[in-house]
Design a protein around this motif. Structure first.
Motif, PDB file in Angstrom:
ATOM      1  N   LYS A 133      -2.475   5.412   1.911  1.00  0.00           N
ATOM      2  CA  LYS A 133      -3.447   4.353   2.186  1.00  0.00           C
ATOM      3  C   LYS A 133      -3.047   3.565   3.439  1.00  0.00           C
ATOM      4  O   LYS A 133      -3.884   3.242   4.277  1.00  0.00           O
ATOM      5  CB  LYS A 133      -3.566   3.420   0.986  1.00  0.00           C
ATOM      6  CG  LYS A 133      -4.620   2.354   1.155  1.00  0.00           C
ATOM      7  CD  LYS A 133      -4.789   1.528  -0.104  1.00  0.00           C
ATOM      8  CE  LYS A 133      -5.878   0.483   0.094  1.00  0.00           C
ATOM      9  NZ  LYS A 133      -6.073  -0.321  -1.115  1.00  0.00           N
TER      10      LYS A 133
ATOM     11  N   PHE B 259      -0.505  -6.652  -6.107  1.00  0.00           N
ATOM     12  CA  PHE B 259      -0.197  -6.736  -4.677  1.00  0.00           C
ATOM     13  C   PHE B 259       0.346  -8.115  -4.337  1.00  0.00           C
ATOM     14  O   PHE B 259       0.125  -9.087  -5.064  1.00  0.00           O
ATOM     15  CB  PHE B 259      -1.433  -6.423  -3.827  1.00  0.00           C
ATOM     16  CG  PHE B 259      -2.615  -7.301  -4.122  1.00  0.00           C
ATOM     17  CD1 PHE B 259      -2.830  -8.471  -3.400  1.00  0.00           C
ATOM     18  CD2 PHE B 259      -3.514  -6.970  -5.118  1.00  0.00           C
ATOM     19  CE1 PHE B 259      -3.913  -9.281  -3.664  1.00  0.00           C
ATOM     20  CE2 PHE B 259      -4.605  -7.777  -5.398  1.00  0.00           C
ATOM     21  CZ  PHE B 259      -4.808  -8.929  -4.670  1.00  0.00           C
TER      22      PHE B 259
ATOM     23  N   PRO C 239      -5.475  -6.999  -9.070  1.00  0.00           N
ATOM     24  CA  PRO C 239      -6.816  -6.720  -8.554  1.00  0.00           C
ATOM     25  C   PRO C 239      -7.894  -7.157  -9.537  1.00  0.00           C
ATOM     26  O   PRO C 239      -7.725  -7.046 -10.750  1.00  0.00           O
ATOM     27  CB  PRO C 239      -6.827  -5.216  -8.352  1.00  0.00           C
ATOM     28  CG  PRO C 239      -5.640  -4.681  -9.044  1.00  0.00           C
ATOM     29  CD  PRO C 239      -4.693  -5.801  -9.269  1.00  0.00           C
TER      30      PRO C 239
ATOM     31  N   ASP D  75       0.829  -1.200   0.000  1.00  0.00           N
ATOM     32  CA  ASP D  75       0.000   0.000   0.000  1.00  0.00           C
ATOM     33  C   ASP D  75       0.868   1.256   0.000  1.00  0.00           C
ATOM     34  O   ASP D  75       1.866   1.321   0.713  1.00  0.00           O
ATOM     35  CB  ASP D  75      -0.911   0.043   1.226  1.00  0.00           C
ATOM     36  CG  ASP D  75      -2.031  -0.972   1.156  1.00  0.00           C
ATOM     37  OD1 ASP D  75      -2.380  -1.400   0.032  1.00  0.00           O
ATOM     38  OD2 ASP D  75      -2.571  -1.333   2.214  1.00  0.00           O
TER      39      ASP D  75
ATOM     40  N   GLU E 112     -10.890  -3.479  -4.890  1.00  0.00           N
ATOM     41  CA  GLU E 112      -9.972  -4.408  -4.215  1.00  0.00           C
ATOM     42  C   GLU E 112      -8.602  -3.761  -4.016  1.00  0.00           C
ATOM     43  O   GLU E 112      -8.040  -3.799  -2.921  1.00  0.00           O
ATOM     44  CB  GLU E 112      -9.842  -5.701  -5.021  1.00  0.00           C
ATOM     45  CG  GLU E 112      -8.973  -6.726  -4.363  1.00  0.00           C
ATOM     46  CD  GLU E 112      -8.889  -8.027  -5.140  1.00  0.00           C
ATOM     47  OE1 GLU E 112      -8.971  -9.072  -4.504  1.00  0.00           O
ATOM     48  OE2 GLU E 112      -8.751  -7.987  -6.377  1.00  0.00           O
ATOM     49  N   HIS E 113      -8.045  -3.221  -5.067  1.00  0.00           N
ATOM     50  CA  HIS E 113      -6.726  -2.592  -5.023  1.00  0.00           C
ATOM     51  C   HIS E 113      -6.529  -1.851  -6.330  1.00  0.00           C
ATOM     52  O   HIS E 113      -7.182  -2.147  -7.320  1.00  0.00           O
ATOM     53  CB  HIS E 113      -5.630  -3.658  -4.841  1.00  0.00           C
ATOM     54  CG  HIS E 113      -4.516  -3.218  -3.953  1.00  0.00           C
ATOM     55  ND1 HIS E 113      -3.676  -2.200  -4.275  1.00  0.00           N
ATOM     56  CD2 HIS E 113      -4.098  -3.681  -2.756  1.00  0.00           C
ATOM     57  CE1 HIS E 113      -2.780  -2.037  -3.304  1.00  0.00           C
ATOM     58  NE2 HIS E 113      -3.030  -2.924  -2.367  1.00  0.00           N
ATOM     59  N   ASP E 114      -5.574  -0.929  -6.342  1.00  0.00           N
ATOM     60  CA  ASP E 114      -5.326  -0.154  -7.560  1.00  0.00           C
ATOM     61  C   ASP E 114      -4.024  -0.536  -8.256  1.00  0.00           C
ATOM     62  O   ASP E 114      -3.603   0.127  -9.183  1.00  0.00           O
ATOM     63  CB  ASP E 114      -5.328   1.341  -7.245  1.00  0.00           C
ATOM     64  CG  ASP E 114      -4.229   1.735  -6.278  1.00  0.00           C
ATOM     65  OD1 ASP E 114      -3.612   0.840  -5.674  1.00  0.00           O
ATOM     66  OD2 ASP E 114      -3.982   2.951  -6.134  1.00  0.00           O
TER      67      ASP E 114
END
Length: 99
Positions: free
Chosen positions: A28, A71, A61, A24, A66-68
């Motif tokens: 964030k 990850f 993602p 992150d 969920e996420h950008d």
């Protein structure tokens, strides 16, 4: 992080240092850090190259919620007093995090 934070006194009693890292970005991560107030160091903004260097599974993602960005799935590394790797637990799914 909250569970790990709760266990921190036991780790400290055993002379074990704890450090975590997240992909992150700082802004964030700060939201969760402010909520949990961890008593251990937390690295943020782990890059794709850094995830790959550690052998972590990388997921993409499935939705913007969920996420950008790609990850890392959970990884646990235990380094002993001689700086040698004692344990590696690399998961390929978020629900297989070690307790």
């Amino acid at each position: 992080m909250a569970e790990l934070n709760a266990l921190l006194p036991e780790f400290k009693a055993l002379n074990i240092d704890v450090f975590t890292a997240s992909v992150d970005p700082e802004a964030k991560a700060k939201i969760q850090l402010d909520e949990v107030q961890p008593g251990f160091d937390v690295g943020v903004a782990l890059s794709l190259v850094q995830m790959q260097m550690r052998g972590l599974y990388i997921s993409h993602p499935r939705s913007p919620e969920e996420h950008d960005r790609p990850f890392a799935e959970p990884g646990l590394f235990v380094i002993n007093a001689e700086s040698a790797i004692q344990i590696i637990d690399i998961s390929n799914a978020p629900f297989t995090r070690p307790d």
